[in-house]
Design a protein around this motif. Structure first.
Motif, PDB file in Angstrom:
ATOM      1  N   LEU A 131      10.719  -1.419 -12.632  1.00 34.27           N
ATOM      2  CA  LEU A 131      10.839  -1.743 -11.239  1.00 34.27           C
ATOM      3  C   LEU A 131      11.163  -0.956 -10.018  1.00 34.27           C
ATOM      4  CD1 LEU A 131      11.336  -4.548 -10.058  1.00 34.27           C
ATOM      5  CD2 LEU A 131      13.789  -4.586 -10.525  1.00 34.27           C
ATOM      6  N   ILE A 132      10.308  -0.880  -8.914  1.00 32.35           N
ATOM      7  CA  ILE A 132      10.415  -0.107  -7.858  1.00 32.35           C
ATOM      8  C   ILE A 132      10.526  -0.854  -6.586  1.00 32.35           C
ATOM      9  CG2 ILE A 132       9.366   1.954  -9.128  1.00 32.35           C
ATOM     10  CD1 ILE A 132       6.790   1.137  -7.669  1.00 32.35           C
ATOM     11  N   SER A 133      11.273  -0.619  -5.765  1.00 27.42           N
ATOM     12  CA  SER A 133      11.434  -0.869  -4.404  1.00 27.42           C
ATOM     13  C   SER A 133      11.811   0.019  -3.434  1.00 27.42           C
ATOM     14  CB  SER A 133      12.314  -2.334  -4.431  1.00 27.42           C
ATOM     15  OG  SER A 133      12.385  -2.768  -3.087  1.00 27.42           O
ATOM     16  N   ASP A 134      11.540   0.005  -2.225  1.00 23.85           N
ATOM     17  CA  ASP A 134      11.600   0.771  -1.253  1.00 23.85           C
ATOM     18  C   ASP A 134      11.581   2.419  -1.743  1.00 23.85           C
ATOM     19  OD1 ASP A 134      12.111  -1.263   0.806  1.00 23.85           O
ATOM     20  OD2 ASP A 134      14.156  -1.626  -0.279  1.00 23.85           O
ATOM     21  N   ASN A 135      10.524   2.747  -2.534  1.00 22.46           N
ATOM     22  CA  ASN A 135      10.431   3.972  -2.777  1.00 22.46           C
ATOM     23  C   ASN A 135      11.422   4.458  -3.954  1.00 22.46           C
ATOM     24  OD1 ASN A 135       8.037   3.827  -1.599  1.00 22.46           O
ATOM     25  ND2 ASN A 135       8.540   5.186   0.111  1.00 22.46           N
ATOM     26  N   LYS A 136      12.256   3.704  -4.468  1.00 20.11           N
ATOM     27  CA  LYS A 136      13.089   3.957  -5.402  1.00 20.11           C
ATOM     28  C   LYS A 136      13.013   3.369  -6.811  1.00 20.11           C
ATOM     29  CE  LYS A 136      16.011   2.854  -2.536  1.00 20.11           C
ATOM     30  NZ  LYS A 136      17.408   2.248  -2.003  1.00 20.11           N
ATOM     31  N   VAL A 137      13.116   3.854  -7.946  1.00 23.84           N
ATOM     32  CA  VAL A 137      13.034   3.175  -9.357  1.00 23.84           C
ATOM     33  C   VAL A 137      14.438   2.658  -9.548  1.00 23.84           C
ATOM     34  CG1 VAL A 137      13.110   3.344 -11.802  1.00 23.84           C
ATOM     35  CG2 VAL A 137      11.549   4.915 -10.351  1.00 23.84           C
ATOM     36  N   LEU A 138      14.321   1.188  -9.685  1.00 21.32           N
ATOM     37  CA  LEU A 138      15.510   0.305  -9.878  1.00 21.32           C
ATOM     38  C   LEU A 138      15.706   0.025 -11.315  1.00 21.32           C
ATOM     39  CD1 LEU A 138      14.602  -2.403  -6.958  1.00 21.32           C
ATOM     40  CD2 LEU A 138      15.998  -0.128  -6.916  1.00 21.32           C
TER      41      LEU A 138
ATOM     42  N   LYS B  78       0.737  -1.211  -0.014  1.00 19.41           N
ATOM     43  CA  LYS B  78      -0.056  -0.053  -0.041  1.00 19.41           C
ATOM     44  C   LYS B  78       0.758   1.173  -0.014  1.00 19.41           C
ATOM     45  CE  LYS B  78      -4.229  -1.577   2.537  1.00 19.41           C
ATOM     46  NZ  LYS B  78      -5.097  -1.266   3.466  1.00 19.41           N
ATOM     47  N   SER B  79       1.860   1.157   0.826  1.00 15.93           N
ATOM     48  CA  SER B  79       2.845   2.286   0.737  1.00 15.93           C
ATOM     49  C   SER B  79       3.420   2.543  -0.521  1.00 15.93           C
ATOM     50  CB  SER B  79       3.911   2.084   1.988  1.00 15.93           C
ATOM     51  OG  SER B  79       4.785   3.177   1.971  1.00 15.93           O
ATOM     52  N   LEU B  80       3.987   1.463  -1.043  1.00 16.20           N
ATOM     53  CA  LEU B  80       4.612   1.562  -2.194  1.00 16.20           C
ATOM     54  C   LEU B  80       3.751   2.145  -3.229  1.00 16.20           C
ATOM     55  CD1 LEU B  80       7.401   1.155  -3.733  1.00 16.20           C
ATOM     56  CD2 LEU B  80       6.600  -1.205  -4.154  1.00 16.20           C
ATOM     57  N   TYR B  81       2.495   1.896  -3.452  1.00 17.68           N
ATOM     58  CA  TYR B  81       1.664   2.034  -4.533  1.00 17.68           C
ATOM     59  C   TYR B  81       1.343   3.617  -4.234  1.00 17.68           C
ATOM     60  CZ  TYR B  81      -2.221   2.509  -7.635  1.00 17.68           C
ATOM     61  OH  TYR B  81      -3.039   2.954  -8.727  1.00 17.68           O
ATOM     62  N   SER B  82       1.158   3.885  -2.854  1.00 20.10           N
ATOM     63  CA  SER B  82       0.910   5.516  -2.729  1.00 20.10           C
ATOM     64  C   SER B  82       2.084   6.085  -3.181  1.00 20.10           C
ATOM     65  CB  SER B  82       0.783   5.810  -1.171  1.00 20.10           C
ATOM     66  OG  SER B  82      -0.690   5.068  -0.820  1.00 20.10           O
ATOM     67  N   TRP B  83       3.213   5.767  -2.873  1.00 20.87           N
ATOM     68  CA  TRP B  83       4.472   6.635  -3.337  1.00 20.87           C
ATOM     69  C   TRP B  83       4.382   6.740  -5.029  1.00 20.87           C
ATOM     70  CZ3 TRP B  83       8.513   4.853  -6.577  1.00 20.87           C
ATOM     71  CH2 TRP B  83       9.520   5.569  -6.539  1.00 20.87           C
ATOM     72  N   PHE B  84       4.184   5.617  -5.790  1.00 21.62           N
ATOM     73  CA  PHE B  84       4.056   5.373  -7.051  1.00 21.62           C
ATOM     74  C   PHE B  84       3.174   6.289  -7.364  1.00 21.62           C
ATOM     75  CE2 PHE B  84       2.221   3.795 -10.918  1.00 21.62           C
ATOM     76  CZ  PHE B  84       3.372   3.957 -11.680  1.00 21.62           C
ATOM     77  N   ASP B  85       1.814   6.365  -6.726  1.00 20.22           N
ATOM     78  CA  ASP B  85       0.709   7.089  -7.571  1.00 20.22           C
ATOM     79  C   ASP B  85       0.924   8.692  -7.386  1.00 20.22           C
ATOM     80  OD1 ASP B  85      -1.897   7.119  -8.587  1.00 20.22           O
ATOM     81  OD2 ASP B  85      -2.679   7.689  -6.746  1.00 20.22           O
ATOM     82  N   ILE B  86       1.926   9.004  -6.234  1.00 21.14           N
ATOM     83  CA  ILE B  86       2.031  10.694  -6.212  1.00 21.14           C
ATOM     84  C   ILE B  86       3.254  10.759  -7.192  1.00 21.14           C
ATOM     85  CG2 ILE B  86       3.503  11.953  -4.887  1.00 21.14           C
ATOM     86  CD1 ILE B  86       2.138  10.465  -2.224  1.00 21.14           C
ATOM     87  N   LYS B  87       4.120   9.800  -7.666  1.00 17.85           N
ATOM     88  CA  LYS B  87       5.189  10.174  -8.301  1.00 17.85           C
ATOM     89  C   LYS B  87       5.048   9.616 -10.062  1.00 17.85           C
ATOM     90  CE  LYS B  87       8.585  11.396  -5.600  1.00 17.85           C
ATOM     91  NZ  LYS B  87       9.552  12.473  -5.683  1.00 17.85           N
ATOM     92  N   ARG B  88       3.836   9.027 -10.165  1.00 15.99           N
ATOM     93  CA  ARG B  88       3.592   8.580 -11.338  1.00 15.99           C
ATOM     94  C   ARG B  88       3.824   9.096 -12.698  1.00 15.99           C
ATOM     95  NH1 ARG B  88      -0.727   4.699 -12.495  1.00 15.99           N
ATOM     96  NH2 ARG B  88      -1.383   5.151 -10.471  1.00 15.99           N
ATOM     97  N   ASP B  89       3.729  10.532 -12.763  1.00 13.37           N
ATOM     98  CA  ASP B  89       4.007  11.210 -14.050  1.00 13.37           C
ATOM     99  C   ASP B  89       5.517  11.391 -14.341  1.00 13.37           C
ATOM    100  OD1 ASP B  89       1.310  11.612 -14.599  1.00 13.37           O
ATOM    101  OD2 ASP B  89       1.147  13.561 -13.761  1.00 13.37           O
ATOM    102  N   GLU B  90       6.266  11.661 -12.948  1.00 13.46           N
ATOM    103  CA  GLU B  90       7.661  11.846 -13.230  1.00 13.46           C
ATOM    104  C   GLU B  90       8.073  10.322 -13.536  1.00 13.46           C
ATOM    105  OE1 GLU B  90      11.164  12.253  -9.867  1.00 13.46           O
ATOM    106  OE2 GLU B  90       9.222  13.194  -9.459  1.00 13.46           O
ATOM    107  N   ILE B  91       7.612   9.229 -13.077  1.00 12.44           N
ATOM    108  CA  ILE B  91       8.290   7.926 -13.122  1.00 12.44           C
ATOM    109  C   ILE B  91       8.189   7.483 -14.423  1.00 12.44           C
ATOM    110  CG2 ILE B  91       7.895   5.303 -12.432  1.00 12.44           C
ATOM    111  CD1 ILE B  91       7.547   6.340  -9.602  1.00 12.44           C
ATOM    112  N   ILE B  92       6.833   7.762 -15.255  1.00 13.44           N
ATOM    113  CA  ILE B  92       6.849   7.176 -16.402  1.00 13.44           C
ATOM    114  C   ILE B  92       6.970   8.215 -17.567  1.00 13.44           C
ATOM    115  CG2 ILE B  92       4.935   5.475 -15.625  1.00 13.44           C
ATOM    116  CD1 ILE B  92       3.011   7.599 -16.879  1.00 13.44           C
TER     117      ILE B  92
END
Length: 58
Positions: A29-36, A6-20
């Protein structure tokens, strides 16, 4: 849903535009609130996750 997931998804959702941005049609691939890394397909993303000792949902 597991609290870590849940925490990881929340982080991804906040950063979605930046990540994609610039990585459309790739897997991320993400883990511990980092893009791997970014991968062309799910198979290579899973292989990388396993090589790092990660399990699905981590």
């Amino acid at each position: 849903m597991d609290e870590n997931l849940k925490s990881l998804y929340s982080w991804f959702d906040i950063k979605r535009d930046e990540i994609i941005a610039g990585h459309e049609n790739e897997r991320v691939l993400i883990s511990d609130n980092k893009v791997l890394g970014y991968f062309p397909d799910e198979r290579s993303a899973v292989a990388e996750a396993l090589s790092r000792g990660l399990e699905p949902g981590n």
